[in-house]
Structures are given as structure tokens and as C-alpha cells.
Design a protein around this motif. Structure first.
Motif, mmCIF file in Angstrom:
data_model
loop_
_atom_site.group_PDB
_atom_site.id
_atom_site.type_symbol
_atom_site.label_atom_id
_atom_site.label_comp_id
_atom_site.label_asym_id
_atom_site.label_seq_id
_atom_site.Cartn_x
_atom_site.Cartn_y
_atom_site.Cartn_z
ATOM 1 N N THR B 37 0.804 -1.226 0.000
ATOM 2 C CA THR B 37 0.000 0.000 0.000
ATOM 3 C C THR B 37 0.840 1.282 0.000
ATOM 4 N N GLY B 38 2.149 1.130 -0.146
ATOM 5 C CA GLY B 38 2.987 2.337 -0.202
ATOM 6 C C GLY B 38 2.748 3.143 -1.470
ATOM 7 N N LYS B 40 0.399 5.002 -3.887
ATOM 8 C CA LYS B 40 -0.871 5.642 -3.547
ATOM 9 C C LYS B 40 -1.709 5.984 -4.770
ATOM 10 N N TYR B 41 -3.029 5.926 -4.573
ATOM 11 C CA TYR B 41 -3.959 6.478 -5.564
ATOM 12 C C TYR B 41 -4.118 7.963 -5.265
ATOM 13 N N ILE B 78 7.747 1.351 -3.913
ATOM 14 C CA ILE B 78 8.425 2.031 -2.799
ATOM 15 C C ILE B 78 8.920 1.026 -1.751
ATOM 16 N N GLU B 79 8.177 -0.067 -1.571
ATOM 17 C CA GLU B 79 8.595 -1.059 -0.573
ATOM 18 C C GLU B 79 9.943 -1.669 -0.967
ATOM 19 N N ALA B 82 12.641 1.140 -0.633
ATOM 20 C CA ALA B 82 12.916 1.489 0.769
ATOM 21 C C ALA B 82 13.838 0.472 1.427
ATOM 22 N N ARG B 91 15.313 8.194 1.674
ATOM 23 C CA ARG B 91 14.395 8.340 2.802
ATOM 24 C C ARG B 91 15.018 9.247 3.865
ATOM 25 N N PHE B 94 15.066 12.838 2.772
ATOM 26 C CA PHE B 94 13.723 13.442 2.841
ATOM 27 C C PHE B 94 13.383 13.796 4.298
ATOM 28 N N VAL B 100 8.865 15.989 4.144
ATOM 29 C CA VAL B 100 7.653 15.194 4.354
ATOM 30 C C VAL B 100 6.703 15.960 5.265
ATOM 31 N N GLY B 103 2.714 13.442 3.862
ATOM 32 C CA GLY B 103 3.423 12.232 3.450
ATOM 33 C C GLY B 103 2.745 11.413 2.378
ATOM 34 N N PHE B 104 1.563 11.822 1.959
ATOM 35 C CA PHE B 104 0.814 10.997 1.014
ATOM 36 C C PHE B 104 1.503 10.936 -0.351
ATOM 37 N N THR B 106 4.717 11.375 -0.721
ATOM 38 C CA THR B 106 6.144 11.128 -0.530
ATOM 39 C C THR B 106 6.663 9.857 -1.212
ATOM 40 N N PRO B 107 5.972 8.713 -1.105
ATOM 41 C CA PRO B 107 6.511 7.533 -1.792
ATOM 42 C C PRO B 107 6.705 7.768 -3.300
ATOM 43 N N VAL B 110 9.809 9.837 -3.740
ATOM 44 C CA VAL B 110 11.039 9.074 -3.502
ATOM 45 C C VAL B 110 11.332 8.191 -4.715
#
Lengths: 807, 157
Positions: B37-38, B40-41, B78-79, B82, B91, B94, B100, B103-104, B106-107, B110
Motif C-alpha cells: 500500500t505504499g 498511492k492512488y 516504494i517497498e 525502501a 528516505r 527526505f 515530508v 506524506g501521502f 512522498t513515496p 522518492v
């Protein structure tokens, strides 16, 4: 790991230089999780057995609902429930004026209106089911300009509902508008006056009048709206919510459901941006709750981006007319302001922003005589909520553009004209605001100096007729905003529970939510400052109403100030308890001891007497066993306004001035912000890294308001509900930002600090308007300054903004 | 409902085999099928960059890519980044630079920052700004994000 080293480094310095974390550059505590993609936002949470909900919105701007047929949708495999207003007979009205029901009954008044909702096994099935719902409408005339809504014989947006008795609200005192209707299209009015207008006018040598028209923009939180609702077997409601005001919402949801507020638990996962958008209840939240109640399953409802544009709140459009006078020496004599606000179809917090606007109108400068009349008017447009700055972007835009026009009329440099009328510390304004700390003049001179304002302003104005089509201009604008909470509700307070465990680890349980602004980190800093501990010794719990003590909510730039004072209060009580016990143990007085670097120390010699964790354990595990756990409730010494809107609503006030340099391409109308020199009176800098981020982010949000963002509403329809056509500022477009902090050390503020969250966005548009004038000699009175609008204005193709008062 | 497709691909260094709907986006696959889930929509239309993933070393908006088109590709989210040394450096930068807030976004930043620096380790400030143009942030005003990326570039020298 570099992050940990950086934090340790800060802590090491802290110990070495006398132990302060205040004013340092402290990384946000939640940032490592966020930057690794590990933070779970509401969108990332899924409960076992969860259903997915979607809402059917109106296909008409303004219409009667003749018939709704949900039978085909109900028959679709995977659909658990389809609801309309008929399925929820006891709906409770929502919104600030309680003027609508979550699911609309007999009519729709805007395109966002909720007609039906589906809960299904998947989002795809729910969306498929929406397409199978048949609705018959009978179109009604559309009102999309508030001036039309004010005309005699204008159709009513909220006529008396079907089945009512024809007596309207005057016979049913206290009944919500949703049940009674409204005899006119005026949602709310404010009338404010101070001094004697006739006297003010008589004393004026110069009078200037201006009109301005401000547009729709919307929050564009990167995380779209969402909620998860679940009832347990005893009928208790658990809500995962993005709200900024969990405790107020708990009460509202309880009213809505007719249950005890104690049976509602709100958990706030980290949120993908707030900016004021989450201060009210919106229909999607009750709808998810209804569906959860009917299906007896957890129900998750998340918007699409298009839906976010269409059905989340906006900053409201305002028409303003200002007339002000001054003497030959520049002393302001009076100010008269009328505004019309496009309320949209329903009333949310947007309608109440005149509370804040009148502060700027009456008290940013010393104005002895002042009047302000406003109307929030119903239309069939999207409805306005609260948005960072809360009316102050609009008020400041008008007042500060107007101030430049007055300076020119009286023949003064705009900086000198402002300094002549600027507030000073100790001033109590006719509205009743008490400016105990006030760095306004420092803000003005600092921003002017950093932006080389006076020289550039003089020089640019001589180049209007130069052949070079690229012009430069500087403009300035200032702002006043609440910086010590805002006493709007019965309490403006915040509670803290502070627990120190037997390893001297602190759990800070605060009512104040983190919404990305960095409150978690600042509150921890303040606690560490009192207890002499490193930041790593603190865990913050701030997102669960079953655990956290009451707080009025994250709004009005109040969290650092209010929750900060609350956290300090709890920490001081804990410290006093620990030092009292330590004094007995070491046969001395508590006053002779202090907490530093994780130890109880002798204050005079700095000698470490005992490890704090050992001291705590000896308290905990002794004969007279005791836990170190304290509570504190902070209520600021501010006052509610009286019926005439007079009163000192905030315990402190924030000030700022920004000087903005622009480049205007007169051949294309493109305006580029080159540099922003901002000076903000923040009381005191607590976390330098965090406060810079707040100010930079606010400036760029203000840049969007000034130049690119425009929610285009035509005849009630949003034409650009997407990021392609609703233009947010992107990384290559940001200006140079030169930020200065004026530390006025507020006496009531936590370590002297005041609020800052909203302030940086407020001045930008006004300063840009003044800069465009300085560059070109053309005064822009309508936002945003898009290339087309600027080009038209520069080439004499724009119709001047007029005030067409419908009275 | 649309047809299902079996696909095999590499995700964050691990070979994966999964079954997806033919109309599903890569975004929905990583979030809803694979539980990562890192990513994002943010908009679903390729306009905000919150869903940025890397496919065969090139970043793209996963909301605009069909999941089925991941077949045979090397996908990183992102997982995965990271857990990598380079991702850790980003990371940390940042975090230290204050890049950040909510943070929404941010992934996505990155991921894109990684791509910008992989392509051009000496990226100038203007090149970094250009490189992250497709990613929207509503909180920070971008200044500290640019500083964070420049910080990693400087440290690599």
C-alpha cells in the motif's frame, strides 16, 4: 542510519549546550515511515468482511426528484444494500445551518447531491450498481450567480419541502432549514460596526473605492476523502475517519444516529492533507454509517479524484466592495465594506468566514470607524467549507490591494503608508482584539528590506512605457490572523494525559491530531524541554477518541499554541511530582533539583544524582507505590465575541508581511513569481525545519490561488474536476523564498510561540496583484491572474469589475 | 466482469505469479492484489505521480498501466526501494530536509527522485525540479523536496 544519527546529533548538542531543543531543526517523527511507504492511510486500511460503498450523485444541477428505481441495482450479484432517502426515514440534517439531509429527498440543488448509495463486495460492483439506478428528474431553474439569487422573484433554493404546512420557519422556531425551507436565498448575514462612520467620512481628505471578485478554489488534498464505519454487536460505532475535529464529530454523529456519544469511537489514521477541508460532516460520512448499520458489515467509502473535486468543499467566491478614507498625512479615517459570498447550495463553514474577514477589515490597520456587511447567498453551485486562512485570503486580497491604491491616491510610498497605520504591541482594537505581542512593523520593514522593496518599487514604476515587453514589479501585502486559538466553540481547550513508564519513557496522549503539520514533533519537543529528555524518549498517542482527552480540533492555526500549552502543563506536573519525591530521597528541596539528560540533577552544581528511570522505578515499586501519570487541560485566556462581534477571540495574534517580485510578460500575460521575501511574527520558532516547511508550503498554496488554480463553475457545473485542468503549482514553478522569522516572544505562547499554519498562504495573492501593478500600471481586481485574464487587462480588453448590488 | 490473466513478473526482486483482471491497473494490482500500500492512488489519471512505480528501470504512473502489462517485467515499488541502500539514503534525506508533511505524495516522490538520480547522478537543481514536475505535493511547496534530492546527489559525489 543517517536519520537516527541526525536525531542523536541534535540530542547530543542539546545536552552540551544547556539542553534546549527549541528552535532546532528537528526531523518530523512520522517522516521515516511516510518516506518508506509504510504509513497506513485510511485508503490502506481494510477490515475483514468489509463492503465497499459508492454514492449516486445528481445528474442535474437543480431539479425535483420525481422517481428513483433501485430494483435493478439491488438485483446485481454482489450488492448488499442500495439506499435512498426513503430507506433512512429518520435522517438528521447536517451542516453548519442544518440545511440538508445526507440523502436528498424531494429535490437536488447541486451536482454533488447524494441521491442513493450502494454497498457491495467490491468497488467495481458498487459502481456497476450505480449505473443501474434509474432517476427521473424535473428540471428547475439554475441559480449560479449569487446576485441573481438575491433578485426579487428569484426561485428559492430551499423552498418549503413537500408536505409542509406553508408556514415556513418563522412559525417553527429552532427547526432546521432542511425541514422548514427558507423564504429567501440568504444563508447567513453579518453586520459589524465600530465608531461613527459619518465622523470618519467627514475627517477624510481622500476616499478610495474598489471592487474585487474572487474565485472558487479547492483543497486538493493528495489523499482523497474516505471513511470506514463499523458497528459492533452491541450497536457501538467505530469510525475510521479523516476528520480534523474528532470530538465535535462524535457528538454530531451521536445526534445523527440518536445514540449516546460515548458509544462512538473515532480513530484517525494519518491523513493525506487537511487544510480545513475536514472540519465539517459531509454526506458521505453518514451514508457510510447508514450502510454499515443496514448491512451489519464494515463499510468503506473512498472518493475518486473527480468526486473529490465535485463533492468536497471549496474556498468560497466573494465579491467585495471597499471604501476607505484617510487624511492628507495618510492616517486612515474609516472603512466601509460590503461582501457577497457564494454559499453554494448548502451551508458549511464557508458561510461563517466573515468572522475572520472582519478582523482583517477592522484591525489589520488602525481604522477608527468601520462597518462591514455581508451576505452568504444560496446558489446551485458547489458549497463552500473552511480552507486554510478561513476567509482571510479573500479579505486580505481586497484590503491590501486597496491599501496600495490609497497610498497612491495620497501620494505616499506603500510601505510608509502601511507603517503609518500599522498596529503596535499593546493596542486594543475597537473590535476588542488585544495585541499583547505584535511584530507587525518588524515584519513590514524586514520583508521590505529583504525584497529591496522601496528601491525596486520606485524604479519599476518608471519603466511602464519601456519597449521591453518583460516587466518586473514588486508588491507587498501583510496579514493578521489568530495565533493563539480561536474561541468559537464553548471551549477552545485541549487536554493532555502524560504517562512516564518505569523506563522513563514518556507516552504523550493528546487530544490534538497530527494532520501532517508536525504537531506530534513540536509537542514532543515541548515535553522533552520540561523533562530533560531526548525526543526518542517520547511516544505520541493522538488519534483515538476512546483514549485521547478532549480537544476542539485541528483548525485556526491553534495546535502548537493550545495543545502545546496543554502538553507543557502536564509535563510540569509530572516534573513537580518527580522532583518532590527526589527531594525527599536526597534530603533537599524540589527547587534545588532539575531534570536534565535523563537524570535528576542538582541544579547548582549540575551533578547527576540519579538516573531518571531508576527514580521512576523507585516511585513505582516502593511501599507507597505511585505511577507518574498526569493530566492537564489548557483553556486559553481568550473571550467569546459578543453579539456585535466584539471580543478578544484569540489569546495571541500572528502577523506577517510578504514582498513579492514578479515578472510579467506583457506579450503573453504570463506572470511569474520570482521571489517571495516573507517575514512572519511567529512568537518564537520551536522547530525551525517544521516552521520553514509550513511557510514554504503556504506560500506555494498562495501562489496557486493567485496564478493558476481556478475551479471553473459554469451554470452549476464544474468544468475542470481533474489535475490536468485544475492547475496546481509544480516543482519547477516555485519562486525563491527568503523567509525571516520575527520572534516577538508571546507571553502566553508555549515557549513564546504563536500559530503559523494558515498565515503564509494569506498574503500572496494581494502582494502579486500589487506587484503586477508596479510592473505594468494595470490593476488586477479579479483572481486568478491567468495569462488570458492578465493579457486582457493589459490590452484594455477586460470589462472592469462592477458591483451590482441586488438590494 | 472482465477476463482474468495470469502473469509472471519480478516484484521488488522476487519472482511473482499472479492472476489479475484484464482491465485492472498496475496500481490496483500492487495495492489490492499484492497488498503493497505504499503506492498511492492520487488521481487515477496520471496527473499527480502519487502512484509512481518503476518498471524495467523507468518510472511511470501505475494507474495508467494495465496490470497484465507487468508480465515479464521487472517492477519495483516504494517497498522495494525502501529496502535498498539507495532508497534508505533518499528516505533519510527526505526526513532530514523536512521534505515530508502529510506524506501521502512522498513515496511517489522518492520513487521519482531515485529515477532522476539514476539517470543523472549530477542533476542540477533545475534538472531535479524538472525531473519531479509530474509529482504533485500540496503541503511542502516542493522546496524541501528539491533540497532532499539535491542532498543525496551531493552526498554521492
Amino acid at each position: 542510519m543517517a536519520v537516527k544519527e541526525a536525531v542523536k546529533d541534535t540530542e547530543a548538542k542539546t545536552a552540551a549546550d544547556g539542553g534546549t531543543l527549541i528552535g532546532k531543526r528537528i526531523p518530523k517523527m512520522d517522516a521515516p515511515m511516510k518516506a518508506s511507504g509504510k504509513t497506513r492511510y485510511i485508503h490502506d486500511i481494510n477490515l475483514p468482511g468489509q463492503l465497499h460503498a459508492k454514492i449516486l450523485r445528481s445528474a442535474r444541477v437543480h431539479a425535483r426528484i420525481k422517481k428513483i428505481d433501485t430494483s435493478k441495482a439491488k438485483a446485481l450479484p454482489g450488492v448488499h444494500a442500495v439506499i435512498t432517502a426513503a430507506d433512512v426515514p429518520n435522517q438528521h440534517p447536517i451542516g453548519v445551518a442544518k440545511d440538508h439531509l445526507p440523502l436528498k429527498t424531494d429535490r437536488v440543488r447541486s451536482l454533488r447531491d447524494e441521491i442513493a448509495a450502494v454497498a457491495a463486495d467490491s468497488v467495481e460492483i458498487a459502481e456497476e450498481a450505480l449505473k443501474l439506478i434509474e432517476v427521473e428528474y424535473e428540471d428547475l431553474p439554475i441559480l449560479s450567480d449569487p446576485r441573481d439569487s438575491l433578485k426579487a422573484n428569484a426561485p428559492l433554493i430551499h423552498p418549503e419541502p413537500h408536505g409542509a404546512d406553508g408556514t415556513h420557519d418563522h412559525l417553527k422556531q429552532g427547526m432546521p432549514i432542511a425541514y422548514t425551507g427558507k423564504k429567501d436565498n440568504i444563508a447567513m448575514t453579518f453586520d459589524y460596526a465600530q465608531g461613527d462612520m459619518a465622523q470618519g467620512k467627514a475627517e477624510s481628505d481622500i476616499i478610495v473605492e474598489d471592487c474585487f471578485s474572487l474565485h472558487y478554489v479547492t483543497h486538493c488534498c493528495m489523499g482523497v476523502s474516505g471513511v470506514i464505519a463499523e458497528f459492533d454487536s452491541s450497536g457501538n460505532l467505530l469510525l475510521y475517519s479523516n476528520t480534523q475535529v474528532p470530538f465535535l464529530h462524535r457528538r454530531e454523529f451521536a445526534d445523527l444516529l440518536g445514540i449516546d456519544p460515548g458509544r462512538i469511537r473515532i480513530i484517525q489514521p494519518p491523513i493525506g492533507g487537511g487544510f480545513g477541508s475536514k472540519l465539517d460532516i459531509y454526506p458521505f460520512e453518514p451514508i457510510a454509517i447508514y450502510l454499515a448499520r443496514i448491512t451489519k458489515r464494515p463499510v468503506k467509502l473512498v472518493f475518486s479524484r473527480e468526486e473529490e473535486f465535485v463533492a468536497s468543499p471549496t474556498r468560497q467566491p466573494v465579491l467585495l466592495r471597499l471604501r476607505s478614507g484617510c487624511k492628507k498625512d495618510g492616517t486612515l479615517t474609516f472603512r466601509e465594506v460590503d461582501t457577497i459570498h457564494d454559499n453554494g447550495a448548502y451551508t458549511s463553514w464557508g458561510a461563517t468566514t466573515p468572522f475572520v474577514m472582519m478582523q482583517t477589515i477592522s484591525s489589520l490597520y488602525r481604522v477608527p470607524h468601520c462597518s462591514y456587511h455581508t451576505k452568504a447567498v444560496y446558489t446551485n453551485n458547489p458549497y463552500a467549507g473552511s480552507f486554510r486562512g478561513y476567509g482571510n485570503l479573500q479579505a486580505t486580497f481586497a484590503v491590501e490591494a486597496h491599501m496600495d491604491r490609497m497610498a497612491e491616491a495620497v501620494g505616499m510610498d506603500p510601505l510608509a503608508f502601511r507603517l503609518k497605520n500599522a498596529q503596535e504591541p499593546g493596542e486594543v482594537t475597537p473590535q476588542g482584539m488585544n495585541f499583547k505581542s505584535c511584530g507587525f512593523k518588524d515584519c513590514l520593514t524586514t520583508a521590505a528590506e529583504h525584497g529591496d522593496y522601496e528601491r525596486k518599487h520606485r524604479d519599476n514604476a518608471t519603466k511602464w512605457n519601456d519597449p521591453n515587453p518583460i516587466k518586473r514589479g514588486v508588491g507587498m501585502a501583510s496579514m493578521l490572523h489568530v495565533g493563539g486559538g480561536a474561541k468559537i466553540y464553548q471551549s477552545d481547550g485541549c487536554g493532555t494525559i502524560l504517562k512516564i513508564d518505569d523506563f522513563a519513557h514518556v507516552t504523550l496522549i493528546t487530544g490534538a491530531s497530527e494532520i501532517g503539520q508536525g504537531s506530534e514533533t513540536v509537542l514532543s519537543q515541548l515535553v522533552c524541554e520540561e523533562l530533560g529528555l531526548p525526543l526518542s524518549a517520547v511516544t505520541v498517542v493522538n488519534n483515538d477518541t476512546d483514549i485521547t482527552p478532549w480537544d476542539v480540533g485541528v483548525h485556526a492555526s491553534r495546535t502548537t499554541f493550545i495543545a502545546g500549552n496543554s502538553a507543557i502543563g502536564a509535563a510540569r506536573k509530572a516534573k513537580s511530582k518527580i522532583l518532590g519525591m527526589a527531594a525527599a530521597k536526597f534530603d533537599t528541596t524540589a527547587e534545588a533539583l532539575d531534570l536534565r539528560g535523563g537524570f535528576v540533577i542538582d541544579k547548582a552544581s549540575g551533578k547527576r544524582l540519579v538516573d531518571l528511570s531508576k527514580m521512576i522505578r523507585s516511585l513505582h515499586f516502593s511501599d507507597k507505590a505511585e505511577l507518574v501519570m498526569t493530566t492537564f487541560y489548557y483553556e486559553p485566556p481568550s473571550r467569546h465575541q459578543d453579539r456585535e462581534f466584539k471580543g478578544d477571540v484569540s489569546a495571541a495574534y500572528a502577523w506577517a508581511s510578504q514582498v513579492i517580485e514578479v515578472e510579467v510578460d506583457t506579450k503573453t500575460g504570463i506572470v511569474k513569481i520570482v521571489k517571495v521575501s516573507a517575514a512572519h511574527d511567529v512568537g518564537r520558532v520551536l522547530n525551525r525545519l517544521g516552521i520553514e516547511g509550513q511557510v514554504e508550503g503556504g506560500i506555494v498554496m498562495g501562489q496557486g490561488y493567485a496564478l493558476t488554480e481556478d475551479l471553473m463553475v459554469e451554470n452549476g457545473t464544474i468544468r475542470n474536476p481533474n489535475f490536468r485542468d485544475y492547475k496546481l503549482v509544480t516543482a519547477p514553478e516555485i519562486p525563491e523564498m527568503d523567509i525571516s522569522f520575527i520572534e516577538s516572544m508571546d507571553g502566553e505562547g508555549p515557549q513564546g510561540a504563536k500559530g503559523v499554519g494558515e498565515a503564509p498562504a494569506i498574503c500572496v495573492a494581494a502582494a502579486v496583484a500589487n506587484a503586477i501593478y508596479n510592473a505594468t500600471g494595470v490593476r488586477m481586481t479579479e483572481l486568478p491572474f491567468t495569462p488570458e485574464r492578465v493579457y486582457r487587462a493589459l490590452h484594455g480588453k477586460a470589462a472592469p469589475m462592477t458591483w451590482s448590488d441586488a438590494e | 466482469m472482465s477476463a482474468m490473466v495470469d502473469i509472471t513478473f519480478k516484484l521488488n526482486g522476487i519472482n511473482r505469479k499472479t492472476r489479475v483482471s484484464a482491465t485492472m491497473s498496475a496500481l490496483d494490482m500492487v495495492r489490492d492484489v499484492l497488498g503493497l500500500t505504499g503506492t498511492k492512488y492520487g488521481c487515477g489519471e496520471g496527473e499527480c505521480g502519487a502512484c509512481t512505480i518503476s518498471v524495467d528501470g523507468i518510472t511511470l504512473n501505475s494507474c495508467l498501466m494495465f496490470a497484465a502489462d507487468c508480465d515479464g517485467r521487472d517492477v519495483m515499488t516504494i517497498e522495494g526501494l525502501a529496502a535498498d541502500r539507495k532508497g534508505e539514503a533518499l528516505r533519510d534525506s527526505f526526513v532530514e530536509h523536512g521534505a515530508v508533511q502529510c506524506g501521502f505524495c512522498t513515496p511517489g516522490f522518492v520513487m521519482q527522485a531515485h529515477h532522476v538520480l539514476e539517470k543523472n547522478p549530477d542533476a542540477s537543481e533545475a534538472e531535479i525540479q524538472r525531473g519531479i514536475e509530474g509529482n504533485l505535493c500540496r503541503c511542502t511547496g516542493y522546496r524541501k523536496i528539491v533540497d532532499a534530492i539535491a542532498g543525496v546527489a551531493a552526498a554521492a559525489k
